[in-house]
Design an enzyme around this catalytic site. Structure first.
Site, PDB file in Angstrom:
ATOM      1  N   GLY A  46      69.205 -30.669 -40.149  1.00 19.60           N
ATOM      2  CA  GLY A  46      69.541 -31.299 -38.879  1.00 19.60           C
ATOM      3  C   GLY A  46      69.272 -32.792 -38.948  1.00 19.60           C
ATOM      4  N   GLN A  51      67.687 -41.149 -35.545  1.00 17.37           N
ATOM      5  CA  GLN A  51      67.064 -41.186 -36.874  1.00 17.37           C
ATOM      6  C   GLN A  51      67.771 -42.145 -37.833  1.00 17.37           C
ATOM      7  OE1 GLN A  51      66.870 -36.622 -37.213  1.00 17.37           O
ATOM      8  NE2 GLN A  51      65.140 -37.287 -38.419  1.00 17.37           N
ATOM      9  N   CYS A  95      60.616 -32.840 -40.903  1.00 16.62           N
ATOM     10  CA  CYS A  95      61.572 -33.788 -40.310  1.00 16.62           C
ATOM     11  C   CYS A  95      61.929 -34.834 -41.358  1.00 16.62           C
ATOM     12  CB  CYS A  95      60.921 -34.454 -39.093  1.00 16.62           C
ATOM     13  SG  CYS A  95      61.988 -35.641 -38.268  1.00 16.62           S
ATOM     14  N   LEU A  96      63.205 -35.187 -41.425  1.00 15.01           N
ATOM     15  CA  LEU A  96      63.628 -36.176 -42.423  1.00 15.01           C
ATOM     16  C   LEU A  96      63.005 -37.550 -42.150  1.00 15.01           C
ATOM     17  CD1 LEU A  96      67.404 -35.206 -42.820  1.00 15.01           C
ATOM     18  CD2 LEU A  96      65.520 -34.724 -44.393  1.00 15.01           C
ATOM     19  N   HIS A 137      64.512 -28.989 -31.959  1.00 15.21           N
ATOM     20  CA  HIS A 137      63.895 -30.120 -32.661  1.00 15.21           C
ATOM     21  C   HIS A 137      64.817 -31.350 -32.568  1.00 15.21           C
ATOM     22  CE1 HIS A 137      61.814 -31.780 -36.472  1.00 15.21           C
ATOM     23  NE2 HIS A 137      62.860 -32.575 -36.287  1.00 15.21           N
ATOM     24  N   GLU A 138      66.103 -31.143 -32.787  1.00 16.10           N
ATOM     25  CA  GLU A 138      67.055 -32.267 -32.767  1.00 16.10           C
ATOM     26  C   GLU A 138      67.241 -32.818 -31.349  1.00 16.10           C
ATOM     27  OE1 GLU A 138      67.661 -33.572 -35.524  1.00 16.10           O
ATOM     28  OE2 GLU A 138      66.953 -31.876 -36.693  1.00 16.10           O
ATOM     29  N   HIS A 141      64.616 -35.199 -30.493  1.00 15.00           N
ATOM     30  CA  HIS A 141      64.829 -36.545 -31.051  1.00 15.00           C
ATOM     31  C   HIS A 141      65.593 -37.433 -30.064  1.00 15.00           C
ATOM     32  CE1 HIS A 141      63.299 -36.674 -35.130  1.00 15.00           C
ATOM     33  NE2 HIS A 141      63.907 -35.556 -35.475  1.00 15.00           N
TER      34      HIS A 141
HETATM   35 NI    NI Z   1      63.498 -34.370 -37.156  1.00 16.33          NI
END
Ligand code: NI
Length: 173
Positions: A46, A51, A95-96, A137-138, A141
């Site tokens: 995701g 991000q 998380c990225l 989660h997304e 963000h």
């Molecule tokens: Ni994330």
């Protein structure tokens, strides 16, 4: 398509609420393509627009993990949760924007989301399992919330210090 640079926590853009999109434009379609390419390359399941420093309400995901299975790239614009289960699920999230750090987060097990698709239509779908965790989660963000915000303060501070160190090292090299 272009690979975009993924912001690493801490970054003020990861703490801000993103703005709603009023229509689907060719620019948004290009952005979604870039985000999917960036997510697959990471690799991740995701990625939300903030991000990569774009403060718009949009995220991409693909939680198909089985080797050889057909990918299911999804693009969700202006997503909202219309229903969530009382049953919860705890999943070790990553998380990225917080590389190589993981923590258990408890969230509703099943969620129903409504969003605008790249086709300009409203979509509604119920997500379960990893898809439900990822979608929530997304969506977080887009509201400036990270998975570490669910962890105990000491753990969150430890992770944040590690990320500050990582960013200092990256800046030097
Ligand atoms: Ni994330």
């Amino acid at each position: 398509m272009t690979l975009r640079t993924i912001l690493i926590h801490p970054d003020p853009r990861l703490k801000k609420k993103a703005a709603s999109l009023s229509q689907v434009t060719s620019e948004i379609k290009r952005l979604a393509d870039d985000m999917l390419e960036t997510m697959y390359a990471a690799p991740g399941i995701g990625l939300a627009a903030p991000q990569i420093g774009v403060m718009s309400r949009l995220f991409v995901m693909d939680c198909v993990k089985e080797e050889g299975a057909t990918p299911r790239p999804m693009v969700l614009l202006n997503p909202e949760t219309v229903w969530s289960s009382e049953d919860t699920n705890t999943y070790e999230e990553g998380c990225l924007s917080i590389p190589e750090q993981y923590g258990d987060v408890e969230r509703p097990k099943t969620v129903e989301m409504r969003w605008l698709g790249l086709d300009g239509e409203l979509h509604q779908e119920r997500f379960q399992g990893l898809w439900a965790t990822c979608a929530q989660h997304e969506l977080d963000h887009l509201n400036g919330k990270l998975f570490i915000d669910y962890l105990k303060p000491l753990r969150r501070q430890l992770i944040t210090r590690k990320m500050q160190k990582l960013k200092r090292e990256q800046a030097r090299s």
